[in-house]
Design a protein around this motif. Structure first.
Motif, short mmCIF file in Angstrom:
data_model
loop_
_atom_site.label_atom_id
_atom_site.label_comp_id
_atom_site.label_asym_id
_atom_site.label_seq_id
_atom_site.Cartn_x
_atom_site.Cartn_y
_atom_site.Cartn_z
N ARG A 92 0.80 -1.21 0.00
CA ARG A 92 0.00 0.00 0.00
C ARG A 92 0.84 1.27 0.00
O ARG A 92 0.30 2.36 0.14
CB ARG A 92 -0.97 -0.02 1.18
CG ARG A 92 -2.03 -1.09 0.98
CD ARG A 92 -3.08 -1.11 2.07
NE ARG A 92 -2.54 -1.65 3.32
CZ ARG A 92 -2.08 -0.91 4.30
NH1 ARG A 92 -2.06 0.39 4.19
NH2 ARG A 92 -1.63 -1.48 5.37
N ASP A 122 -5.47 11.48 9.13
CA ASP A 122 -4.52 10.36 9.16
C ASP A 122 -3.42 10.61 8.13
O ASP A 122 -3.56 11.46 7.25
CB ASP A 122 -5.28 9.08 8.79
CG ASP A 122 -4.56 7.79 9.14
OD1 ASP A 122 -3.49 7.85 9.76
OD2 ASP A 122 -5.09 6.72 8.79
N SER A 150 4.85 7.86 4.30
CA SER A 150 5.73 7.00 5.09
C SER A 150 7.08 7.64 5.33
O SER A 150 7.68 8.22 4.42
CB SER A 150 5.94 5.66 4.39
OG SER A 150 4.80 4.87 4.54
C1 4AZ Z 1 1.40 3.45 3.47
O1 4AZ Z 1 0.97 2.56 2.76
C2 4AZ Z 1 0.61 3.87 4.64
N1 4AZ Z 1 -2.98 5.37 7.66
C3 4AZ Z 1 1.07 4.87 5.45
C4 4AZ Z 1 0.33 5.26 6.54
C5 4AZ Z 1 -0.86 4.64 6.81
C6 4AZ Z 1 -1.33 3.63 6.00
C7 4AZ Z 1 -0.59 3.24 4.91
C8 4AZ Z 1 -1.65 5.07 7.99
O2 4AZ Z 1 2.46 3.99 3.22
#
Ligand code: 4AZ
Length: 276
Positions: free
Chosen positions: A7, A227, A233
């Motif tokens: 994801r 969120d 990330s």
């Molecule tokens: C991601 O896939 C990711 N909602 C980062 C943060 C969150 C979910 C997925 C938190 O990089």
């Protein structure tokens, strides 16, 4: 459920890639209320420790090659997520990414403002567990030092900023809707530090990961809405002026009952002092 790595923005790009470089695809947006989800545009000058990780070779030049976030904790030291350095994200082993850059001072990724600095060294947390997501951080050494004023102080163990109910903000250029709408400019969302129990119950262990309070922090809104999301990330979670987390993982973005999970900075500090 898919593993969290699938994801990430970078993985979405790699999976969708017919060639090594491609523009950002925008699938149909998910519910618009899940919007950095629920965020607001901010100026990087007001949070100069927020940087973008980029490789134009891997991700194309439209958004400066941005694929993850990072945080400046010392003049030549940037923290990011360990999972941002994985082959599943980069499409090739890290050693084959020749143009890994840290971009500071650039609000709009479609411009050339600010600075692009080469990364001289990447150290992935030797305790990182890609299965549970525990210890999700890497330390980047820059080829040039940034101004001292760009650095943010890290929160150590027992810092009051980790107390549940504390207001915090997460920063990034990631997906703003959960539907693949990657931001061109930096966004921030106000979230709340949540009790470990909330994430322990939400993430008792699955292909997504396992919440472990020793190396993770839980934050978001119980009702959902605000969120971090794909592409955020490695970016900062800040409370009381101190860095408390790095965007790491979660189930979806901004959904009620699925808070964001962040790498706990006090654990980063502990591990860094051990391996220094
Ligand atoms: C991601 O896939 C990711 N909602 C980062 C943060 C969150 C979910 C997925 C938190 O990089």
């Amino acid at each position: 459920m898919r593993p969290p790595i699938v994801r990430t923005l970078a993985q979405a790009l790699v999976l969708g890639a017919a060639a090594a470089v491609l523009p950002l695809a925008s699938p149909a947006p998910a519910a618009a209320d899940s919007v950095v989800i629920g965020g607001r545009p901010v100026r990087v000058a007001d949070s100069p420790w927020t940087v973008a990780l980029a490789s134009r070779d891997r991700f194309g030049g439209t958004r400066s090659g941005q694929f993850c976030g990072g945080v400046v904790i010392a003049r030549s030291t940037v923290l990011t997520a360990a999972h941002c350095m994985r082959e599943e994200v980069l499409g090739v082993p890290l050693g084959r990414v020749r143009d890994l850059k840290v971009i500071s001072g650039r609000d709009d990724l479609a411009t050339n403002t600010g600075n692009e600095i080469s990364v001289r060294r990447v150290r992935i947390n030797p305790e990182y567990d890609a299965y549970t997501n525990a210890g999700d951080f890497a330390v980047l050494t820059l080829s040039e030092a940034l101004p001292e004023a760009y650095t943010i102080r890290t929160a150590g163990a027992g810092d009051a900023a980790y107390e549940p109910g504390t207001g915090a903000a997460v920063y990034g250029w990631g997906d703003t809707t959960g539907g693949g709408d990657y931001a061109r400019t930096l966004h921030a969302a106000d979230v709340t530090v949540l009790a470990d129990k909330v994430c322990e119950e939400a993430y008792p262990g699955s292909a997504d990961g396992t919440y472990t309070s020793a190396s993770m922090v839980c934050a978001g809104e119980l009702k959902g809405g605000r969120d971090a999301c794909q592409g955020d990330s490695g970016g900062p979670l800040v409370a009381q002026g101190r860095l408390i987390g790095l965007v790491s993982w979660g189930d979806g973005c901004g959904q009620a009952g699925s808070p964001g999970v962040y790498t706990r900075i006090s654990d980063v500090v502990r591990v860094m002092s051990r391996y220094a």
